[in-house]
Scaffold this active site. Structure first.
Site, mmCIF file in Angstrom:
data_model
loop_
_atom_site.group_PDB
_atom_site.id
_atom_site.type_symbol
_atom_site.label_atom_id
_atom_site.label_comp_id
_atom_site.label_asym_id
_atom_site.label_seq_id
_atom_site.Cartn_x
_atom_site.Cartn_y
_atom_site.Cartn_z
ATOM 1 N N GLN A 87 0.844 -1.192 0.000
ATOM 2 C CA GLN A 87 0.000 0.000 0.000
ATOM 3 C C GLN A 87 0.887 1.253 0.000
ATOM 4 O O GLN A 87 0.412 2.355 -0.143
ATOM 5 C CB GLN A 87 -0.900 -0.003 1.242
ATOM 6 C CG GLN A 87 -1.870 -1.174 1.283
ATOM 7 C CD GLN A 87 -2.507 -1.325 2.653
ATOM 8 O OE1 GLN A 87 -3.491 -0.666 2.975
ATOM 9 N NE2 GLN A 87 -1.916 -2.171 3.483
ATOM 10 N N ASN A 88 2.193 1.032 0.158
ATOM 11 C CA ASN A 88 3.136 2.149 0.265
ATOM 12 C C ASN A 88 3.462 2.740 -1.101
ATOM 13 O O ASN A 88 3.535 2.024 -2.095
ATOM 14 C CB ASN A 88 4.425 1.686 0.961
ATOM 15 C CG ASN A 88 4.138 1.191 2.363
ATOM 16 O OD1 ASN A 88 3.071 1.426 2.918
ATOM 17 N ND2 ASN A 88 5.101 0.462 2.931
ATOM 18 N N HIS A 105 -1.471 1.611 -4.152
ATOM 19 C CA HIS A 105 -1.921 2.998 -3.955
ATOM 20 C C HIS A 105 -1.033 4.010 -4.673
ATOM 21 O O HIS A 105 -1.046 5.201 -4.346
ATOM 22 C CB HIS A 105 -1.987 3.317 -2.453
ATOM 23 C CG HIS A 105 -3.013 2.494 -1.728
ATOM 24 N ND1 HIS A 105 -2.989 2.315 -0.373
ATOM 25 C CD2 HIS A 105 -4.087 1.810 -2.173
ATOM 26 C CE1 HIS A 105 -4.015 1.546 -0.018
ATOM 27 N NE2 HIS A 105 -4.691 1.226 -1.085
ATOM 28 N N GLY A 172 2.952 -4.429 8.991
ATOM 29 C CA GLY A 172 2.879 -2.983 9.164
ATOM 30 C C GLY A 172 1.708 -2.301 8.498
ATOM 31 O O GLY A 172 1.857 -1.215 7.934
ATOM 32 N N SER A 174 -2.554 -1.303 9.256
ATOM 33 C CA SER A 174 -3.664 -1.305 10.220
ATOM 34 C C SER A 174 -4.898 -1.979 9.629
ATOM 35 O O SER A 174 -5.918 -2.107 10.300
ATOM 36 C CB SER A 174 -4.003 0.139 10.601
ATOM 37 O OG SER A 174 -4.401 0.863 9.440
ATOM 38 N N ALA A 216 8.790 -4.417 12.650
ATOM 39 C CA ALA A 216 9.111 -5.174 11.428
ATOM 40 C C ALA A 216 10.611 -5.442 11.316
ATOM 41 O O ALA A 216 11.023 -6.561 10.985
ATOM 42 C CB ALA A 216 8.627 -4.396 10.214
HETATM 43 N N1 APR Z 1 6.899 -2.254 12.452
HETATM 44 C C1 APR Z 1 5.736 -2.852 12.071
HETATM 45 N N2 APR Z 1 4.517 -2.228 12.092
HETATM 46 C C2 APR Z 1 4.503 -0.957 12.548
HETATM 47 C C3 APR Z 1 5.672 -0.270 12.979
HETATM 48 C C4 APR Z 1 6.913 -0.976 12.914
HETATM 49 N N3 APR Z 1 8.047 -0.426 13.291
HETATM 50 N N4 APR Z 1 5.313 0.988 13.368
HETATM 51 C C5 APR Z 1 3.955 1.076 13.194
HETATM 52 N N5 APR Z 1 3.475 -0.091 12.714
HETATM 53 C C6 APR Z 1 2.098 -0.447 12.366
HETATM 54 C C7 APR Z 1 1.019 0.242 13.190
HETATM 55 O O1 APR Z 1 0.767 -0.463 14.401
HETATM 56 C C8 APR Z 1 -0.170 0.169 12.224
HETATM 57 O O2 APR Z 1 -0.888 -1.054 12.382
HETATM 58 O O3 APR Z 1 1.874 -0.045 11.046
HETATM 59 C C9 APR Z 1 0.486 0.200 10.840
HETATM 60 C C10 APR Z 1 0.346 1.531 10.120
HETATM 61 O O4 APR Z 1 -1.027 1.710 9.850
HETATM 62 P P1 APR Z 1 -1.496 2.976 8.989
HETATM 63 O O5 APR Z 1 -0.794 4.178 9.454
HETATM 64 O O6 APR Z 1 -2.978 2.948 9.002
HETATM 65 O O7 APR Z 1 -0.918 2.677 7.533
HETATM 66 P P2 APR Z 1 -1.500 1.712 6.397
HETATM 67 O O8 APR Z 1 -2.199 0.534 6.984
HETATM 68 O O9 APR Z 1 -0.394 1.444 5.461
HETATM 69 O O10 APR Z 1 -2.588 2.672 5.700
HETATM 70 C C11 APR Z 1 -3.285 2.185 4.580
HETATM 71 O O11 APR Z 1 -4.308 4.319 4.238
HETATM 72 O O12 APR Z 1 -3.951 6.556 4.453
HETATM 73 C C12 APR Z 1 -4.093 5.546 3.518
HETATM 74 O O13 APR Z 1 -3.308 5.342 1.300
HETATM 75 C C13 APR Z 1 -2.889 5.383 2.622
HETATM 76 O O14 APR Z 1 -1.778 3.324 1.940
HETATM 77 C C14 APR Z 1 -2.340 4.003 3.036
HETATM 78 C C15 APR Z 1 -3.560 3.306 3.588
#
Ligand code: APR
Length: 240
Positions: A87-88, A105, A172, A174, A216
């Site tokens: 998603q990154n 994305h 990593g 949510s 991670a």
């Molecule tokens: N190692 C592993 N996981 C981690 C770490 C780490 N060091 N630090 C944070 N996390 C986890 C958090 O606990 C959380 O579950 O990474 C997750 C980040 O979640 P979000 O910030 O919601 O990011 P993501 O899931 O990638 O968002 C999805 O939402 O805003 C939109 O388009 C954007 O692609 C993105 C999508």
């Protein structure tokens, strides 16, 4: 070869210094997504949207892949096919050496026409996107990022990849954004799923996924070394 499919989110790049979205110090804590990540925001304030993503791009250029990205790239060298569905919008998986990366994305390293999503342009060096930068059809360029309310054009491709999985790692994310979070349902029911995240227990609750709570860059290298040492991926997957 056994097929390992890895769904990643912002958390895998957090330790490389790239902001996540929903953590306490995440981007959506300091920015309203309605102001920077929707087609309506683009109509209303294109300068503001460009400034937000140009800063995102600078952040990515300053960052380096971490041990988690590198471990996934290393796994490809050990008799298994590794497909990363991320998603990154950063390029840290590719910079770590992963060869099969699908960006659901978008990609912060590209600009695209604001009228024709097929017209893509690779951005070079410190290049930014500014008002007046036009596509071949003379329309304003915008970041090649999927905004809220927009279609995820590569979703079907990602579903096919997930449906072919022998193992699924979720790192990593949510799992709070659709349709990306629904991808896990596309993997065959018998496939082992592992969730790697500080919140893994909560994220895996109510599923048969194995939670691995932690960062991670700590868990993924250990997991990969274990799998390689014990040739785990070469053994028949559960239910086969
Ligand atoms: N190692 C592993 N996981 C981690 C770490 C780490 N060091 N630090 C944070 N996390 C986890 C958090 O606990 C959380 O579950 O990474 C997750 C980040 O979640 P979000 O910030 O919601 O990011 P993501 O899931 O990638 O968002 C999805 O939402 O805003 C939109 O388009 C954007 O692609 C993105 C999508």
């Amino acid at each position: 070869m056994p097929h390992v499919v890895v769904l990643t989110g912002a958390g895998i790049s957090a330790e490389s210094g790239i902001s996540t979205f929903r953590d306490n110090n995440g981007l959506w804590a300091s920015h309203r997504l309605e102001d920077v990540a929707t087609p309506e925001a683009w109509e209303r304030d294109p300068e503001g949207v460009l400034a937000f993503y140009n800063e995102r791009r600078r952040e990515v250029r300053r960052a380096q892949p971490n041990a988690a990205h590198e471990a996934l790239a290393r796994l490809e060298q050990h008799n298994c096919r590794v497909s990363i569905v991320t998603q990154n919008i950063d390029d840290l998986h590719e910079r770590a050496g992963s060869r099969d990366v699908l960006h659901l994305h978008g990609d912060i390293g590209k600009a695209r026409s604001s009228v024709d999503p097929r017209l893509l342009y690779r951005l070079r060096g410190e290049e930014t996107i500014e008002i007046g930068h036009m596509c071949d059809h003379n329309y304003q360029l915008r970041p090649h990022v999927v905004w809220f309310g927009e279609q995820v054009l590569l979703y079907d491709t990602a579903c096919h990849i997930m449906a072919d999985a022998d193992w699924v790692l979720v790192i990593g994310t949510s799992l709070s954004v659709m349709p990306a979070a629904a991808l896990l349902d596309e993997a065959p029911a018998h496939v082992t799923r592992m969730v790697i995240d500080p919140d893994a227990v909560a994220l895996a609750r109510g599923t048969d996924a194995i939670p691995m709570a932690g960062k991670a860059s700590e868990i993924v290298p250990e997991l990969v070394e274990h799998f390689i040492a014990h040739r785990v991926f070469e053994q028949p997957a559960r239910g086969q």
